[in-house]
Design an enzyme around this catalytic site. Structure first.
Site, PDB file in Angstrom:
ATOM      1  N   GLY B 237       0.796  -1.219   0.000  1.00  0.00           N
ATOM      2  CA  GLY B 237       0.000   0.000   0.000  1.00  0.00           C
ATOM      3  C   GLY B 237       0.834   1.278   0.000  1.00  0.00           C
ATOM      4  N   HIS B 238       0.157   2.391  -0.076  1.00  0.00           N
ATOM      5  CA  HIS B 238       0.865   3.660  -0.183  1.00  0.00           C
ATOM      6  C   HIS B 238       1.609   4.028   1.103  1.00  0.00           C
ATOM      7  CE1 HIS B 238      -3.195   5.943   0.606  1.00  0.00           C
ATOM      8  NE2 HIS B 238      -2.867   5.195   1.613  1.00  0.00           N
TER       9      HIS B 238
END
Lengths: 341, 341, 341
Positions: B237-238
């Protein structure tokens, strides 16, 4: 197509009086009088009774659940009947053999009769494409591969070098076959790549879902048997061998060197450890975590996976646990939830 | 290649008398007298004894498990020995530097020496490709990216704008780096997109498996350290930051803003919550669900993940639960499975 | 851009005295005096106090946790404020309408105004592309599809035939929509394919993450409602229907024919069985295994998934189980871990 003609095609028995003209197939709640629909499960019997469908495929047993006024075609297997009639109501798009002018065929590529190679596809040196095979738009077929006759590659499939793909196999978009497996050795505290020199051998009549990945063998092949059906987003590690007719649902992961028998079912999101054996005909439940061998014919579930009956027994015991603790502590309210999640 | 020559290359000790000519490497059950094979685990000792392989790599300890008649090369690390000899028996396909005439290079692309750009690849404006890098067929490298020297992109990799990829990194087919992360805010009861303006920075000597996805930072970078090895179908994920030498097995998911230390191992299908920290050298078991921080060096497993010894203790207790309930209820048959699955 | 101007744009209240010039947005630990940063959670209050950021977005409540000396902009919703200001500090790359000369448009393709079709994209016969839609490099849009206005397809998306994609939808790289679902019937002991003749209908304002796969309906459509946000590597089976505004985190799998309501949240790696119903506004925890219906508004977690409070209660009871067994057996050391993993 008349309902009576559909009944003839699928060797079913039409009942209910009407003989509507059918133009399509639709689910119960969307069907119109010109649609064929079907009842696959008694839980949908009420929906079936309320459906506007012109006619329903049903089994003998399900037929008894329906009002007599509903037009139906009684068949032995609803899905087999559907498989028989769907190509008549929805004729597949005709094949368009030919090599698109933008396709790139490197030296030594051998093409069978009536193949189709889609736009911008790239077939690398030394590869053979079987008769009537269809290699979709933007596919990349590596060096020295074999694509079986009547194989169908949807757009953007990648076959790494040396892959062998059986006859009549179907690969959906984004499938990657022959990827380097996850093989490293530690040197100086850092993982170092071990060359992956095996390949992938995919049998006949295999279907592989979109964006699924299958690693090449580290040495020797990774093998998928005939008639295996593999869903989307599945991962199959290096050196895995899977017997014929095994069914693998979406997002399953199988670690390296595991052997899976014939006719096995692996339900969605199950994970299978490396270097183990799952026997013929075994069934693994969704999300199961399989850490050890599974005997032939067994049904396993849970984490760690165990025989399903045993898993249910443990689960039932767990469900009674809060009450048990309350009882042992004299109902002292000790079951206040903790906060570990 | 003579077995004795192989032994010399890997600094091993040949034993057993014979000195066969070797043409390949194969697993124990498929090897022929002209194949090298290896024994990695004593559980395969019987298979090794029965193998037709010309010679086996073994460790000192495993050598003692084998009949004296079997020709072997005794080495310190079987996998390191394989890594040393495989490139000799299976010479890699020679690199073919050059820009395929169908590749599209937008304005301001800077190419190093001896790069290869495959057919139909698209390199967008402002991107730099390092010396000897190999950008495969159908790759898309976005604007203002940096691809390190000797990096190797298999076909159909997508780098979104502003991605930085280190030297000698290997990206398998279908990898997507720099994808917009999952960032929304609620407005009028509907999720609204928050622009994702960070990027992805991938270190040197990183390998990333097929169809793995890595999100760009929401603001600031998502970072993957040097020597990380990431398997197929992993999701990162970011804003995640991963230290050097961390190993991530297939289908792991790591939610946004989590920090993972150096030399961590995340086994297959593990899930890691967002905004937590996993310390250096930690080990997370397959399918574990990690909801909170994990200290350095710890081994965690289960759902919710906890120290592995504790998880085993709880698991052992659960296994005894049906019998316990039976005992408390006087063997009343109260453990009939319920039907919650 | 002055901090005071940012405050004006987001209707926030600037406090702390300074009014720095801002050139970007950065996370707390990387921000410089010319960066805007933000505090989203009180757990990061110390990091915020130590940050070099020029100014921070904070809520009223969080503002109280910070030293008065820190320049801040107090807003109602930090993420909404970010969404408002990011496009000003990071202007999106301007659209470049036009049909790349290498794009292939088959017969009967209808293009709206100001569309962009990227290099090597292939649009098959009978498809309509809406005004200002952007079809990325290497995309494949099948026959008779509809792509809504302002839709944005990143590189290497595949839409199978008959897909309908709503306005303003965003599809990330490697998305596959309209894949044949997993439909077989047994004949002669072997799985036989049932033609999948339904399609996929994706609503307006939907975003779908990289390498996610969505199956076409077997008959009738698979439907994704308006404003759904779907993360990377998600699998959605055939005939699934999802209501508006539902949010699906990475690696979730949804089996066939399940109906999911409006405004539902499915957290990462959750698995949802086929033929069930999840009610409006329900929340499913990460890695949950959902086997039965979930009522509207409920929060479910665990395997098998159950109401979250109940799952916590069971989990708390399980955690006390080793001590309980010890107590029942008089501290006999009976809790030695077994070895099932």
């Amino acid at each position: 197509m008349k309902a009576s003609e559909v009944a003839r095609v699928v060797a079913g028995r039409i009942e209910g009086g009407a003989d509507p003209d059918l133009t399509g197939v639709a689910p119960l709640d969307r069907a119109t009088p010109s649609d064929l629909s079907f009842l696959s499960n008694t839980r949908y019997a009420d929906e079936a009774a309320a459906s506007a469908a012109g006619v329903l495929f049903v089994t003998e047993a399900m037929s008894r659940e329906l009002p007599a006024s509903i037009t139906r075609i009684v068949v032995g297997d609803v899905y087999a009947a559907l498989a028989g009639v769907l190509p008549l109501l929805y004729p597949p798009v005709p094949r368009e053999p030919g090599i698109h002018p933008t396709a790139i065929l490197e030296a030594g590529v051998v093409l069978g009769d009536s193949v189709r190679i889609g736009a911008y596809a790239v077939i690398r040196a030394g590869t053979r494409i079987g008769d009537r095979a269809d290699v979709g738009v933007h596919c990349v077929v590596g060096r020295d591969c074999v694509v079986g006759e009547d194989a169908y590659l949807h757009p953007q499939v990648t076959l790494y070098d040396d892959t062998r793909l059986g006859a009549r196999s179907i690969l959906h978009s984004g499938v990657r076959i022959g990827v380097d497996g996850f093989g490293y050795h530690a040197a100086g505290g850092r993982p170092q790549k071990i060359p992956q020199v095996g390949n992938c051998i995919i049998g006949n009549d295999v279907e592989i879902g979109a964006n699924t990945t299958i690693d090449r063998g580290s040495i020797g092949p990774t093998e998928i048997g005939d008639f295996c059906k593999i869903d989307n987003l599945v991962q199959i590690g290096h050196n895995v061998r899977i017997g014929a007719g095994t069914v693998i649902i979406s997002q399953v992961g199988i670690a390296g060197s595991t052997r899976i028998g014939r006719g096995v079912t692996l339900a969605g999101q199950a994970g299978v450890n490396g270097h183990i054996t799952i026997g013929d005909g075994a069934r693994i439940a969704g999300q199961a975590g399989v850490f050890g061998d599974v005997p032939p014919g067994a049904t396993y579930s849970g984490y760690p996976a165990r025989p399903h009956r045993e898993a249910l027994r443990v689960q039932a015991a767990i469900n009674r646990l809060p009450a048990l603790l309350r009882q042992l502590r004299g109902g002292s309210g000790a079951d206040t939830p903790s906060s570990e999640t």
